[in-house]
Design an enzyme around this catalytic site. Structure first.
Site, PDB file in Angstrom:
ATOM      1  N   GLU A 126       0.621  -3.033   1.146  1.00 57.39           N
ATOM      2  CA  GLU A 126       0.432  -4.020   0.625  1.00 57.39           C
ATOM      3  C   GLU A 126       2.172  -4.105  -0.206  1.00 57.39           C
ATOM      4  O   GLU A 126       2.786  -3.031  -0.618  1.00 57.39           O
ATOM      5  CB  GLU A 126      -0.165  -3.807  -1.171  1.00 57.39           C
ATOM      6  N   ARG A 172      -4.581  11.971  -0.675  1.00 56.26           N
ATOM      7  CA  ARG A 172      -3.015  11.238  -0.878  1.00 56.26           C
ATOM      8  C   ARG A 172      -2.188  12.546  -1.607  1.00 56.26           C
ATOM      9  O   ARG A 172      -3.765  13.398  -1.416  1.00 56.26           O
ATOM     10  CB  ARG A 172      -2.844  10.432  -1.593  1.00 56.26           C
ATOM     11  N   LYS A 180       1.529   3.499  -7.432  1.00 56.75           N
ATOM     12  CA  LYS A 180       2.503   2.160  -7.237  1.00 56.75           C
ATOM     13  C   LYS A 180       3.164   1.666  -9.283  1.00 56.75           C
ATOM     14  O   LYS A 180       4.318   1.335  -9.282  1.00 56.75           O
ATOM     15  CB  LYS A 180       2.253   1.843  -6.089  1.00 56.75           C
TER      16      LYS A 180
END
Length: 564
Positions: free
Chosen positions: A37, A264, A274
């Site tokens: 994104e 992750r 983020k």
RNA sequence: UGGGGCGUCGCCAAGCGGUAAGGCACAGGGUUUUGAUCCCUGCAUGCGGAGGUUCGAAUCCUCCCGCCCCAGCCA
């Protein structure tokens, strides 16, 4: 690029692909995608995903798409779209002509939504956000059906068309899938498919749409439209897989990609979310997304990391489903390994201490030859000026020391790297008792050969005072002082764990003259100090600025810490 | 008993019923005009725990324990 990379170790996703290939699935194709994104800069966790997805495509003669998952225009912008492309390219990968945006599919997505409504599998719901939360139930209690769940197909079609036409305000209505409001999986309790967003200008579609599809609806369809075979994502989407499959099973679409989840990356002494990285940037805790202390691809690049070292790191950490917290040492080892073989050697004095060689001619000067690499002759030689007054590092002199200390001491001898053996004759101090200058003598018979009848154990680096280039050097340390910055005491905040000494700026360093025409992108080993590169942002200033990429391994520091 | 995952050396991580790979880290030693590099050597009778099946179990079964994720109209 790829021929320099070591072979990639096997992991469970490769095994799945191997099985699929053997079973003749997907006509023998392997097609992955990296779907960020554009709401921030890429970090090393994304690098793990990039290396996985693009690497798989390379190894299986397949393809990997770059696709922007741009369904929430609120947080996205073109700066991020551009930086992401730059970072993926810098990491060494090429999406060729396959750059896509989920927003490319907005019309098709809309049509699929209409198909669901027509089949009685989606409905327009008038509950507001708070009511919907209440109706959805809790983790342990089933939800209750929305009073709007039984609307007719005709009414739903009409309402959805009017949502698109802009007849309703933000939050007034949403489109929901009709699945199972009592499902033990929260994602299946009639998830939202579309929401209304007025007044935002989408970076790709402008004001063409006022309804935007949700990730869970968009992602499976985007994957299928692109013919993706293996849709790789992180563990937190495991619970979404049934919804991913539900969407594709309930519309008319030829492909059904397989979603596979892996864990992750977590790295010690930094943060990867983020939201937190954005906060560090926006609240000024760091210089920006490319601050050399940041775990972002841009930050690592500016710090001086090579893309090869990052790819190597991604291979070393592996791909599994277990939670992990990787030590910084692994990343450091990757960049040291790369730079040890590729970086030319130079000398730079970081904490200068003046040293005068009293038996060297006042105006004397000679150019000494030095290897650019201790074991790679093809990297050639360079000439280094030597003169009567030089700088050495303050840490390389002690008035007194035990035998373990093999640098310069009062009355002792030491080798000047690439030059002569010198002896310390006198120590000059100021009124405060600080050492300000050393008076030494040199042995002219020791250039390129060892002195006779005695052993000189230590070797220290130096720079000719007259010829040295004055420079600023920035020493970086870990951004946080805790291995896991998220571990905070009651009421604490992760920024409380910021390391106050993560940046130390040295403004009076002296570098050997050849560094005067160094340029951005070149990396050097300053012998006995570490690896350095010119800062890309400060390159135009009058004084050169160098970033320390990483230190050398330092077994002496370890000994000292142990009190030897 | 909400649901979904994960537990193999300090940190990553192979292993897929035939007797615990590898990397990083660490500890010793050798070479060295970088206390770097490089080269040797060492580093889990043990696989979250307890039972069971088997000639044989990290791998299969049972129970237990611990950790992570999910209640956005974020992704």
């Amino acid at each position: 690029m790829s021929d320099q990379d070591k072979s990639t170790p096997s992991h469970f996703i490769r095994q799945i692909i191997d099985h699929d290939l053997q079973a003749g699935k997907n006509e023998g194709r392997v097609h992955t995608r990296f779907p960020p994104e554009p709401n921030g800069y890429l970090h090393i966790g994304h690098a793990k995903s990039i290396v996985l997805n693009f690497g798989l495509a390379q190894d299986y003669q397949g393809k990997c798409n770059l696709r922007f998952d741009d369904t929430n225009p609120h947080k996205e912008n073109v700066e991020f779209v551009e930086s992401i492309q730059q970072d993926v390219r810098w990491l060494g990968y090429d999406w060729e002509d396959r750059l896509f945006y989920a927003s490319d599919y907005f019309q098709q997505l809309y049509d699929f939504a209409v198909e669901l409504i027509t089949a009685g599998k989606a409905y327009v719901c008038d509950l507001d956000a708070e009511q919907m939360r209440e109706y959805r139930g809790t983790l342990k209690e089933p939800g209750r059906e929305s009073p709007f769940r039984s609307r007719s197909v005709e009414e739903n079609l009409d309402l959805f068309a009017r949502m698109k036409a802009g007849e309703f305000a933000d939050g007034e209505r949403v489109l929901r899938a009709k699945i199972d409001i009592a499902s033990p999986n929260m994602n299946l309790r009639d998830p939202t498919l579309y929401r209304i967003r007025h007044g935002v200008i989408h970076h790709q579609t402008g004001e063409a749409w006022c309804i935007y599809p949700m990730y869970d609806f968009t992602h499976p369809i985007s994957d299928a439209l692109e013919g993706i075979t293996h849709s790789l994502c992180t563990l937190e989407f495991e619970d979404h897989r049934p919804l991913y499959d539900w969407v594709l099973d309930n519309i008319t679409i030829p492909y059904h990609p397989q979603q596979i989840e892996f864990s992750r990356l977590n790295l010690e002494y930094t943060v990867m979310s983020k939201r937190k990285l954005t906060q560090l940037v926006e609240e000024g805790f760091v210089e920006g997304w490319d601050d050399p202390r940041m775990p972002t691809v841009a930050g690592l690049r500016r710090r001086g990391f090579t893309s090869g070292s990052i790819r190597e790191f991604c291979h070393r950490i592996g791909i599994t489903k277990s939670d992990n917290l990787v030590e910084m040492g692994v990343l450091e080892s990757c960049i040291r390994e790369d730079l040890d073989t590729h970086a030319p050697r130079r000398m730079g004095v970081l904490h200068p201490l003046k040293l005068v060689i009293e038996n060297y001619p006042e105006d004397g000067e000679e150019w000494l030859s030095a290897s650019n690499h201790p074991k790679n002759e093809s990297m050639g030689q360079r000439e280094i000026p030597f003169s009567r007054e030089i700088y050495i590092d303050q840490a390389d002199f002690r008035e007194e020391a035990n035998k373990k200390y093999k640098r310069l001491v009062s009355g002792g001898e030491v080798r000047l790297r690439n030059a002569y053996v010198i002896k310390c004759e006198e120590v000059l101090k100021n009124n405060q008792g600080d050492i300000v200058e050393l008076r030494c003598s040199y042995d002219p018979e020791t250039l390129g050969k060892n002195p006779e009848g005695r052993k000189v154990r230590g070797v220290i680096h130096w720079v000719s005072a007259r010829h040295g280039v004055k420079a600023e050097v920035r020493l970086y340390d870990r951004l946080f002082s805790q291995p896991n910055p998220d571990k905070v005491t009651e009421g604490g905040h992760f920024t409380d764990n910021l390391n106050p000494d993560s940046l130390r700026t040295l403004t009076d360093c002296y570098l050997e003259s050849s560094l005067g025409d160094a340029s951005v992108g070149e990396r050097y080993q300053f012998e006995r100090e570490g690896y350095f590169t010119m800062d890309s942002r400060e390159a135009s200033g009058e004084k050169p600025v160098f970033n320390r990429i990483v230190t050398l391994r330092d077994s002496w520091a370890k000994l000292e810490k142990q009190g030897v």
